[in-house]
Design an enzyme around this catalytic site. Structure first.
Site, PDB file in Angstrom:
ATOM      1  N   HIS A 152     -19.438  28.962  -3.089  1.00  0.00           N
ATOM      2  CA  HIS A 152     -18.068  28.955  -3.614  1.00  0.00           C
ATOM      3  C   HIS A 152     -17.432  30.336  -3.454  1.00  0.00           C
ATOM      4  O   HIS A 152     -17.922  31.321  -4.003  1.00  0.00           O
ATOM      5  CB  HIS A 152     -18.121  28.564  -5.093  1.00  0.00           C
ATOM      6  CG  HIS A 152     -16.795  28.351  -5.723  1.00  0.00           C
ATOM      7  ND1 HIS A 152     -16.430  28.927  -6.923  1.00  0.00           N
ATOM      8  CD2 HIS A 152     -15.733  27.593  -5.344  1.00  0.00           C
ATOM      9  CE1 HIS A 152     -15.224  28.532  -7.256  1.00  0.00           C
ATOM     10  NE2 HIS A 152     -14.770  27.728  -6.316  1.00  0.00           N
ATOM     11  N   GLU A 204     -17.119  27.658   1.035  1.00  0.00           N
ATOM     12  CA  GLU A 204     -15.854  27.170   0.489  1.00  0.00           C
ATOM     13  C   GLU A 204     -14.948  28.376   0.312  1.00  0.00           C
ATOM     14  O   GLU A 204     -15.391  29.421  -0.175  1.00  0.00           O
ATOM     15  CB  GLU A 204     -16.087  26.473  -0.860  1.00  0.00           C
ATOM     16  CG  GLU A 204     -14.839  25.833  -1.470  1.00  0.00           C
ATOM     17  CD  GLU A 204     -14.023  26.757  -2.359  1.00  0.00           C
ATOM     18  OE1 GLU A 204     -12.911  26.385  -2.753  1.00  0.00           O
ATOM     19  OE2 GLU A 204     -14.487  27.897  -2.644  1.00  0.00           O
ATOM     20  N   ASP A 245     -10.509  29.767  -0.147  1.00  0.00           N
ATOM     21  CA  ASP A 245      -9.157  29.414  -0.581  1.00  0.00           C
ATOM     22  C   ASP A 245      -8.124  30.124   0.285  1.00  0.00           C
ATOM     23  O   ASP A 245      -8.294  31.301   0.609  1.00  0.00           O
ATOM     24  CB  ASP A 245      -8.942  29.847  -2.036  1.00  0.00           C
ATOM     25  CG  ASP A 245     -10.061  29.367  -2.946  1.00  0.00           C
ATOM     26  OD1 ASP A 245     -10.028  28.202  -3.340  1.00  0.00           O
ATOM     27  OD2 ASP A 245     -10.974  30.165  -3.247  1.00  0.00           O
ATOM     28  N   HIS A 296      -8.119  33.289  -3.978  1.00  0.00           N
ATOM     29  CA  HIS A 296      -8.060  32.135  -4.866  1.00  0.00           C
ATOM     30  C   HIS A 296      -6.797  32.089  -5.715  1.00  0.00           C
ATOM     31  O   HIS A 296      -6.096  31.075  -5.763  1.00  0.00           O
ATOM     32  CB  HIS A 296      -9.282  32.094  -5.783  1.00  0.00           C
ATOM     33  CG  HIS A 296      -9.230  30.982  -6.781  1.00  0.00           C
ATOM     34  ND1 HIS A 296      -8.681  31.125  -8.044  1.00  0.00           N
ATOM     35  CD2 HIS A 296      -9.638  29.686  -6.700  1.00  0.00           C
ATOM     36  CE1 HIS A 296      -8.750  29.978  -8.686  1.00  0.00           C
ATOM     37  NE2 HIS A 296      -9.327  29.087  -7.899  1.00  0.00           N
ATOM     38  N   GLU A 322      -9.940  25.179   1.012  1.00  0.00           N
ATOM     39  CA  GLU A 322      -8.996  24.718  -0.009  1.00  0.00           C
ATOM     40  C   GLU A 322      -7.622  25.316   0.267  1.00  0.00           C
ATOM     41  O   GLU A 322      -7.460  26.530   0.311  1.00  0.00           O
ATOM     42  CB  GLU A 322      -9.431  25.096  -1.428  1.00  0.00           C
ATOM     43  CG  GLU A 322      -8.431  24.611  -2.456  1.00  0.00           C
ATOM     44  CD  GLU A 322      -8.770  24.982  -3.891  1.00  0.00           C
ATOM     45  OE1 GLU A 322      -7.856  24.921  -4.751  1.00  0.00           O
ATOM     46  OE2 GLU A 322      -9.929  25.357  -4.151  1.00  0.00           O
TER      47      GLU A 322
END
Length: 270
Positions: A38, A67, A69, A82, A135
């Protein structure tokens, strides 16, 4: 009798509303070959904080998927970060959509030597070595920002999928880049005290936008893995569930019967 008919009709309507895309189960399952770090394999108290090049390098070195952002700056550059602003990670009380990449690129993350990277630099670093879950954040104009991000991702030859809390992002991908695996991020908006329109949050909690966005997978908060709509999608419609965010081995073990893909942080999974 009339009441029974109405209840059956409502039940059928519900199943229609939450029905995801059922045609790419095999392609989506291919993402379960990795555990996903993450925001990279990060430690905000070390030299490798979240969503930085060093955190991504460490994930690659350990064989984890990543993962990350993505936001769009004022001058329409894609950066990996993020939050909507820089206050938490850099002590700067400015929104990303209000400042340019030139203003951001030299900002230190958590007083380390690491900077906020561009999406293009991260993709060049990864270069297909591991799979990515991207994301997409959207603040001002979901369609425009998604299109800008997609242009950068289009040049990438490695394996990736996209996900977003905003169903408009998925809708854009469904219409313009239907070949890209897309996932709906969600949680229990009421229990998490998420602000915003209550009706919209209800629809998001119970995945009722699926009828128009047709996600290939559902990424759902592990605290609410027994949400009825999540279970309908993953157990009845049998599409992939992505777990976010797993923070210890016990949570990982407890989530294995609910999810196919696991996004983790703060521990080394076994």
């Amino acid at each position: 009798m009339i009441v029974c008919i109405i209840l059956i009709a409502l039940l059928l309507l519900y199943f229609i509303l939450v029905c995801p895309n059922l045609s790419r189960k095999k392609e989506t399952l291919s993402f379960n070959e990795n555990l996903y770090a993450h925001r990279g394999f990060f430690d905000d108290k070390s030299e490798a904080p979240e969503n930085t090049m060093l955190a991504f390098k460490k994930a690659i070195e350990n064989g984890y998927g990543i993962e990350l952002d993505v936001h769009v700056t004022k001058d329409l550059k894609c950066i990996v970060c993020h939050d909507d602003d820089l206050k938490r990670i850099a002590g700067i009380d400015k929104k990303i959509c209000e400042i340019t990449f030139n203003e951001i690129k030299n900002v230190n993350v958590y007083n380390t030597n690491e900077k906020i990277p561009s999406l293009e630099d991260v993709l060049n670093l990864v270069n297909g070595q591991v799979s990515l879950v991207v994301e997409i954040k959207s603040i001002t104009n979901a369609f425009k920002e998604t299109e800008i991000i997609s242009r950068v991702l289009d040049k990438y030859k490695g394996k990736y999928c996209i996900e977003s809390f905003n169903p408009l992002v998925l809708l854009w991908y469904k219409k313009h880049k239907s070949n890209v695996i897309r996932g709906q991020l969600s949680t229990n908006y009421k229990n998490d005290n998420v602000s915003g329109n209550r009706f919209r949050n209800f629809l998001l909690t119970f995945l009722l936008f699926n009828i128009v966005t047709k996600p290939d997978f559902i990424a759902y908060n592990i605290d609410y893995k027994k949400n009825i709509s999540f279970l309908v999608c993953t157990k009845i419609y049998n599409i992939s569930g992505f777990a976010w965010t797993v923070k210890n081995q016990s949570e990982l073990n407890d989530s294995r019967n609910y999810y196919n893909v696991f996004i983790f942080q703060d521990f080394i999974p076994k």
